[in-house]
Design an enzyme around this catalytic site. Structure first.
Site: not given
Ligand code: NAD
Ligand code: GLY
Length: 366
Positions: A125, A147, A189, A231, A241, A245, A249, A252, A256, A269
């Site tokens: 939890r 998020k 971003e 941010k 949001e 907030r 997006n 997005h 998406h 992404h």
């Molecule tokens: P990811 O986590 O897939 O990382 C990208 C690639 O880089 C992967 O292959 C990973 O293993 C590799 N990697 C990570 N760090 C590394 C490093 N230091 N050196 C070498 N390789 C490395 O992708 P991302 O772009 O980091 O994140 C995308 C994800 O984030 C999506 O799922 C998206 O929906 C999510 N997201 C969430 C929010 C939020 O607010 N929570 C905001 C934006 C995106």
């Molecule tokens: N990446 C969108 C948010 O954090 O709201």
């Protein structure tokens, strides 16, 4: 830039008793004093993936000499951001007998961060959570703001929770091992903050994109800090949001739809967001809200960052529209989009002629 720009930066996400710090700097993985104050019990589970663990896991374990440390290494890729893999993570926590005193640390990009955060929100939890983001995208966006989610075959990030970390440690030195494609995806971003609310930052990016692409440490720290400042301000104003907030997006709803429609992991992404950002700019211009010169500036900056500005032709316009209709911003059946009324001025609206949206989707494909 001077060496001052390489010093440790500390920002705050102001959420009353759930406020937390963001540390940004070069070489922070060697600084346990930044991490340990945010671990309340003696148990820590570090979650990483098969790419990041061999690079950085040992260094993070070394920061936790006085704790019982468990590790779990997830498969790497957006296609593994699923409930099934989350279940494996819960099994690892239970098999390694972690109690509700455990702190979960996410070491990796946005995929590891979003999944670990959701696990922390649910495990027994809710247990404390720390983010150590290692991609540019995770450092400027996904690690900040709470998020958390996994994907569903019918929609991106559809199963999740708002759950804030105790702290975020963004070591820009970890970005040295990131490949160019992933690095560019993160810049999408970064550009977003300039477009939605920080025109001065957009101007800075136009002047400094080459230094950023060369991963100049000072430029990198500045871009991460300024992005996180934006941010943090937005999240402090509207954690769940209900209002501003949603600006985060930008691009997005389009992006998406590209990610889901093409199959998770096919388009990165950030790449999908870049194409979506251009589509949002194109539609804003069709509505008469953005002058053509600004659309060209946006296109040129995205291209300079080696990002796509068109969607895939393989995805039919009808399918795009269908996928956009399951976006989380949809209300009462109408698609709501983040659009631009200028560089640095976002708005959320469903007040547009659907024929203009269709025209954008038809024009912005390669
Ligand atoms: P990811 O986590 O897939 O990382 C990208 C690639 O880089 C992967 O292959 C990973 O293993 C590799 N990697 C990570 N760090 C590394 C490093 N230091 N050196 C070498 N390789 C490395 O992708 P991302 O772009 O980091 O994140 C995308 C994800 O984030 C999506 O799922 C998206 O929906 C999510 N997201 C969430 C929010 C939020 O607010 N929570 C905001 C934006 C995106
Ligand atoms: N990446 C969108 C948010 O954090 O709201």
């Amino acid at each position: 830039m001077t060496t001052d720009n390489l010093q440790l930066k500390k920002l705050n996400v102001a959420l009353a008793e759930r406020s937390y710090p963001l540390y940004i700097g070069h070489g922070l993985l060697g600084r346990p004093e930044l991490l340990t104050p945010y671990i309340s019990g003696r148990e820590v589970m570090i979650v990483s993936n098969t790419t990041v663990a061999p690079l950085y896991l040992e260094r993070v374990v070394a920061m936790l000499a006085d704790y019982r440390v468990g590790t779990v290494v997830l498969p790497d890729g957006e296609q593994y951001k699923t409930l099934a893999v989350l279940d494996d993570l819960f099994s690892a926590l239970l098999e390694q007998r972690f109690s509700r005193q455990v702190t979960i640390i996410a070491l990796g990009g946005g995929v590891v961060g979003d999944m670990s955060g959701f696990a922390a929100a649910c495990y027994q939890r809710g247990v404390p959570f720390v983010q150590i983001p290692t991609t540019l995208l995770a450092q400027v966006d996904s690690s900040v703001g709470g998020k958390t989610a996994v994907n569903h075959p019918l929609g991106k990030n559809m199963i999740g929770a708002f759950y804030q970390p105790r702290c975020v440690i963004a070591d820009t030195a970890t970005l040295d091992t990131l490949d160019d494609r992933q690095f560019s995806a993160g810049i999408a971003e970064v550009i977003k903050y300039g477009l939605i609310r920080d025109r001065e930052f957009f101007d800075w990016l136009e002047l400094n994109m080459a230094a950023l692409l060369a991963r100049d440490p000072a430029a990198l720290i500045y871009a991460v800090e300024r992005s996180c400042q934006n941010k943090a301000e937005v999240v402090a104003e509207d954690e769940h949001e209900q209002g501003v907030r949603a600006w985060l997006n930008l691009g997005h709803t389009f992006g998406h739809a590209i990610e889901t429609g093409m199959g998770y992991g096919e388009w990165l992404h950030g790449e999908a967001i870049a194409a979506g950002t251009y589509m949002a700019a194109d539609l804003s211009a069709r509505l008469g809200w953005l002058v053509q010169g600004d659309v060209e500036r946006i296109e040129s900056l995205l291209k300079q960052a080696r990002l796509p500005v068109r969607g895939p032709k393989a995805l039919a316009v009808e399918r795009m529209l269908e996928l956009m209709a399951v976006d989380k911003k949809v209300q009462d059946g109408s698609i709501r989009l983040v659009l631009l009324q200028g560089i640095g001025a976002a708005t959320v609206t469903d007040q547009f002629d659907p024929a203009l949206l269709r025209a954008t989707l038809e024009q912005c494909r390669t």
